[in-house]
Design an enzyme around this catalytic site. Structure first.
Site, PDB file in Angstrom:
ATOM      1  CG  LEU A  38     -92.202 -58.933  10.017  1.00  0.00           C
ATOM      2  CD1 LEU A  38     -93.538 -58.244   9.727  1.00  0.00           C
ATOM      3  CD2 LEU A  38     -91.809 -59.843   8.862  1.00  0.00           C
ATOM      4  N   GLY A 174     -60.909 -60.948  11.569  1.00  0.00           N
ATOM      5  CA  GLY A 174     -60.533 -59.620  11.097  1.00  0.00           C
ATOM      6  C   GLY A 174     -61.181 -59.270   9.771  1.00  0.00           C
ATOM      7  CG  HIS A 439     -58.225 -26.526  -4.989  1.00  0.00           C
ATOM      8  ND1 HIS A 439     -57.368 -27.526  -4.604  1.00  0.00           N
ATOM      9  CD2 HIS A 439     -57.720 -25.372  -4.486  1.00  0.00           C
ATOM     10  CE1 HIS A 439     -56.381 -26.994  -3.902  1.00  0.00           C
ATOM     11  NE2 HIS A 439     -56.568 -25.695  -3.810  1.00  0.00           N
TER      12      HIS A 439
END
Ligand code: FAD
Length: 467
Positions: A38, A174, A439
């Protein structure tokens, strides 16, 4: 006597558990069937163990490259047994929590097999359901290359559970599993070669994303053999495993101590006896469902990997919840993947995509404008030394509606969420450039392609609605 339920959920992974919980919240009697162990793929052998290990690989890499930021930390030494012990402890915690949740339902442990459209056998029990949700997930695909089985290999289950790292590794495939775990092993010091048929990693993504990642893998010392068609696999006299492949018409070979077969999964339908239930399926692509998650049998639904649609946890959950609502209320609520098909790859740099890719738009013949911005020209990225990759944004030329966005870059799996919200609220680039961005942050990089798209649209259509 047979036991009767409003809804029987077969498979208690991400999709099934979501369906069971939703149905119970709606007042239904719900039984859950699972043969165990589980916990579901994500917790036991998928998302969570892989990301736990990848965190170790990333730290090793940070240490190895710390001198760039003026920190000389020496060569990292990875204590593999400690890495695995940490992973086991974390996974045990997640599993216990999930199992406790599953056990709040009447739980039938064993292999589920339909006897008729309304009857399911689980060992000695026969359950009768007004409706069913099948969520039996997926299993690792049998190897397709001659000699691989005889030579021996590991697949993702074992790659997450080794006692010691291989001395060297060849990864066949990949896609996201091969890329994530291949990079993990490379970063903890295992010489790694990835062999793929296509010209780049992650072929499902836009070319610039897959090509970029391939280049970064090579830069950090992972050999990526592209355009390579595997011919056969064998063991050589030194006991190494050898992959022979054709590349540009030339036969070549690579040898390693271990081969990781990472070429995909198939839906788990064996033993369910779907014929007795009248449920249509294909052995490779899975149970056939419509966009209400109904199968060919109106009261039987299927969700998650077993449908072969997407192998993503958040989609298995979305489908599970919707299937439960449709099953109990007879509704025809339709699943919409426009936003939820967003996905990510936990490589470094990370890949994340939302909405349409350029490939999608080109395939659909839909006009679009695109703008991208590289991290190596972004102030915050430069200051923290995370300059690999780029972001890009696609918008409709007529009104600037954002159609899709992609990132190959640092923290991509988190940064994409801003674009998920933007697409959810059907933002245009005109809206987007008005949203404040702190910023200096990595997130503000999204404003640059948005600004460029605004300029492009206004240059073509000066009267475009700048709302
Ligand atoms: C290495 C790896 C990494 C991954 N990483 C990510 C990731 O980062 N993010 C992401 O979104 N997805 C990831 N995935 C995919 C994700 O784990 C799956 O898409 C998701 O877990 C599927 O959920 P599910 O509910 O369809 O099936 P599962 O979780 O597989 O649940 C199926 C359940 O059905 C039970 N069952 C099966 N057959 C029967 C039967 N006949 N009778 C009774 N019970 C039965 C099983 O015991 C199991 O509990 C990863 C997968 C792998 C392999």
């Amino acid at each position: 006597m047979n036991q009767q339920f409003d809804l029987i959920v077969v498979g208690a992974g991400s999709g099934g558990y979501a369906a069971a919980r939703t149905a119970r919240d709606l007042g239904a009697s719900v039984a859950v069937v699972d043969h165990g162990p589980l916990g579901g793929l994500c917790i036991l052998r998928g998302c969570m163990p892989s990301k736990t290990l990848i965190a170790t690989g990333d730290v090793a890499h940070e240490i190895r490259t710390a001198a760039e930021l003026g920190v000389h930390a020496g060569r990292p030494v990875v204590d593999f047994p400690a890495v695995m012990a940490r992973k086991r402890e974390i996974i045990a915690g997640f599993t216990d929590y999930r199992v406790a949740g599953i056990e709040t339902f009447p739980l039938f442990t064993g292999d589920a097999s339909f006897e008729s459209p309304h009857r399911l056998r689980v060992g000695g029990d026969v359950l009768e359901g007004k409706a069913f949700v099948i969520a039996t997930g997926s299993s690792i695909m049998d190897p397709v290359f001659p000699g691989l089985k005889e030579t021996g290999y590991i697949e993702s289950d074992q790659a997450l559970e080794l006692d010691a790292p291989p001395k060297s590794l060849i990864v066949l495939g990949g896609g996201y599993v091969g890329s994530e775990l291949g990079q993990f092993y490379a970063r903890i010091g295992v010489p790694t070669t990835i062999i793929i048929r296509s010209s780049r990693l992650l072929t499902g993504e836009d070319n610039d994303v897959g090509e970029g990642l391939t280049e970064y893998f090579r830069e950090e010392g992972i050999a990526v053999e592209t355009g390579a068609q595997v011919v056969r696999v064998e063991r050589n006299a030194d006991g190494l495993k050898v992959v022979h492949y054709k590349q540009g018409g030339v036969e070549k070979s690579a040898a390693a101590h271990e081969i990781f077969y990472a070429l995909g999964r198939v839906p788990t339908i064996a033993g369910l006896n779907l014929e007795a239930a009248g449920v249509k399926y294909h052995a490779v692509t899975g149970i056939v469902v419509d966009d209400t998650m109904r199968t060919s049998q109106a009261h039987i639904f299927a969700v998650g990997d077993v449908t072969g649609l997407f192998a993503l946890v958040h989609i298995a959950i979305q489908q599970g919840e919707l299937a439960a609502r449709n099953a109990l209320h007879g509704e025809r609520e339709r699943v919409d993947y426009t936003i939820s098909k967003t996905h990510t790859v936990f490589s470094d740099p990370q890949v994340a995509v939302v909405g349409e890719t350029e490939k999608d738009l080109q395939r659909a013949g839909r006009p679009y404008l695109v703008a991208s911005y590289p991290f190596n020209d972004h102030g915050k990225a430069i200051s923290i030394g995370k300059t690999k990759g780029f972001v890009k944004m696609m918008a409709a030329p007529e009104d600037g509606r954002i159609l899709g966005a992609a990132i190959l870059g640092p923290n991509g799996s988190d940064l994409i969420h801003e674009m998920i919200v933007a697409l959810y609220y059907r933002s245009t680039v005109f809206d987007f450039v008005k949203i404040p961005h702190l910023h200096p942050t990595l997130a503000e990089i999204w404003t640059y392609p948005a600004e460029e798209l605004v300029e492009k649209i206004l240059a073509e259509r000066p009267l475009a609605i700048a709302r």
